[in-house]
Design a protein around this motif. Structure first.
Motif, PDB file in Angstrom:
ATOM      1  N   GLU A  11       0.794  -1.230   0.000  1.00  0.00           N
ATOM      2  CA  GLU A  11       0.000   0.000   0.000  1.00  0.00           C
ATOM      3  C   GLU A  11       0.831   1.288   0.000  1.00  0.00           C
ATOM      4  OE1 GLU A  11      -2.820  -0.009   3.160  1.00  0.00           O
ATOM      5  OE2 GLU A  11      -3.949  -1.713   2.367  1.00  0.00           O
ATOM      6  N   THR A  59      -2.422  -4.154  -6.041  1.00  0.00           N
ATOM      7  CA  THR A  59      -2.556  -2.751  -6.460  1.00  0.00           C
ATOM      8  C   THR A  59      -2.195  -2.600  -7.926  1.00  0.00           C
ATOM      9  OG1 THR A  59      -2.085  -1.896  -4.243  1.00  0.00           O
ATOM     10  CG2 THR A  59      -1.708  -0.402  -6.094  1.00  0.00           C
ATOM     11  N   SER A 113       1.506  -7.968  -6.922  1.00  0.00           N
ATOM     12  CA  SER A 113       0.852  -6.854  -6.249  1.00  0.00           C
ATOM     13  C   SER A 113      -0.587  -6.685  -6.719  1.00  0.00           C
ATOM     14  CB  SER A 113       1.623  -5.551  -6.515  1.00  0.00           C
ATOM     15  OG  SER A 113       0.863  -4.423  -6.136  1.00  0.00           O
ATOM     16  N   GLU A 164       4.162   0.784  -5.139  1.00  0.00           N
ATOM     17  CA  GLU A 164       2.784   0.440  -4.802  1.00  0.00           C
ATOM     18  C   GLU A 164       1.858   1.660  -4.821  1.00  0.00           C
ATOM     19  OE1 GLU A 164       1.427  -2.625  -3.979  1.00  0.00           O
ATOM     20  OE2 GLU A 164       3.319  -3.463  -4.695  1.00  0.00           O
ATOM     21  N   THR A 165       2.414   2.838  -5.027  1.00  0.00           N
ATOM     22  CA  THR A 165       1.613   4.061  -4.985  1.00  0.00           C
ATOM     23  C   THR A 165       1.828   4.885  -6.243  1.00  0.00           C
ATOM     24  OG1 THR A 165       3.395   5.265  -3.834  1.00  0.00           O
ATOM     25  CG2 THR A 165       1.745   4.180  -2.471  1.00  0.00           C
TER      26      THR A 165
END
Length: 260
Positions: free
Chosen positions: A32, A121, A119, A37-38
């Motif tokens: 996260e 995400t 992942s 991941e962002t």
């Protein structure tokens, strides 16, 4: 949601200085909040860096042309497979599939395009980007899951990645010239910051031991066990070759390897 800096600091407090590989793993892939991941817009002209994919479709077009040529010059199994490992936001996959749709529509109807992505995400980013090709694209978290969905644990087709292996965590080893031995560099907390910390002697050694006699004090070598595991797992699915342009590609006719 904890940011990577907090997670890293807490782990150092519990376990002491971390290997650089562990530091990289947390900084880049912390669930996260890790760097990868962002914010899928990190790559591109308005992001932190650019790649051949973020500047236009040409790179994907060239790959699609070569992939189509390899696949169409062989006898067709029921379905051909292209496997991309580490597809980030799915843009390269979209460029490849768009070219195939326009120039090789018959191939697209037979093609399964697999993305290896651990992942969730990034899987969501890729699904959004590739919505127009939902009938062709499949996801697996790793090679083991991919092999489980194939005949006899093998695939016939192409495995490739673009700028993936150099993003894997690495261990850093330094040369102690006086002691004639290697030690591992790690990361420790230093107030509000992080600092290099010598973890202790290591059993690491160079394949050519004669080089150690001429290395300067403090010489650094990086190794990536994770990258070695990736190659091993890819080779278990079929034989692997290396192609330039920062793309690692394997192509299996079922009997041999086509190299470019």
């Amino acid at each position: 949601m904890k940011m990577p800096k907090e997670v890293i600091r807490e782990e150092i407090q519990k376990k002491g200085a971390l290997t650089f590989a562990r530091f990289m793993e947390l900084a880049l892939y912390c669930p996260e909040s890790g760097y990868y991941e962002t914010d899928m817009a990190k790559v591109g002209r308005g992001g932190d860096f650019i790649t051949s994919v973020s500047t236009g479709t040409l790179f994907g077009d060239l790959l699609a042309f070569q992939f189509a040529d390899w696949l169409e010059t062989t006898s067709h199994p029921s379905q051909w497979v292209i496997v991309e490992a580490g597809a980030h936001d799915g843009r390269l996959a979209g460029d490849i599939l768009a070219w195939i749709k326009e120039h090789r529509p018959d191939l697209l109807r037979e093609l399964n395009y697999w993305i290896l992505e651990p992942s969730l995400t990034r899987q969501r980013w890729q699904q959004s980007t590739l919505n127009a090709f939902a009938d062709n694209v499949r996801w697996a978290r790793d090679f083991t899951e991919l092999a489980g969905g194939s005949d006899n644990g093998k695939i016939k087709g192409i495995i490739f990645s673009n700028e993936l292996l150099d993003a894997f965590p690495v261990h850093r080893y330094g040369w102690d010239m006086a002691g004639k031995r290697w030690f591992e560099w790690g990361v420790a907390a230093d107030g509000d910051n992080f600092a290099w910390a010598r973890l202790g002697n290591s059993e690491f050694s160079l394949a050519n031991g004669e080089l150690e006699a001429v290395l300067p004090d403090g010489y650094i070598v990086e190794t990536s066990p994770a990258a070695q595991i990736w190659w091993r797992d890819a080779a278990a699915l079929h034989r692997v070759c290396h192609v330039t342009a920062r793309v690692d590609v394997a192509f299996n006719r079922g009997q041999g390897v086509e190299q470019g």
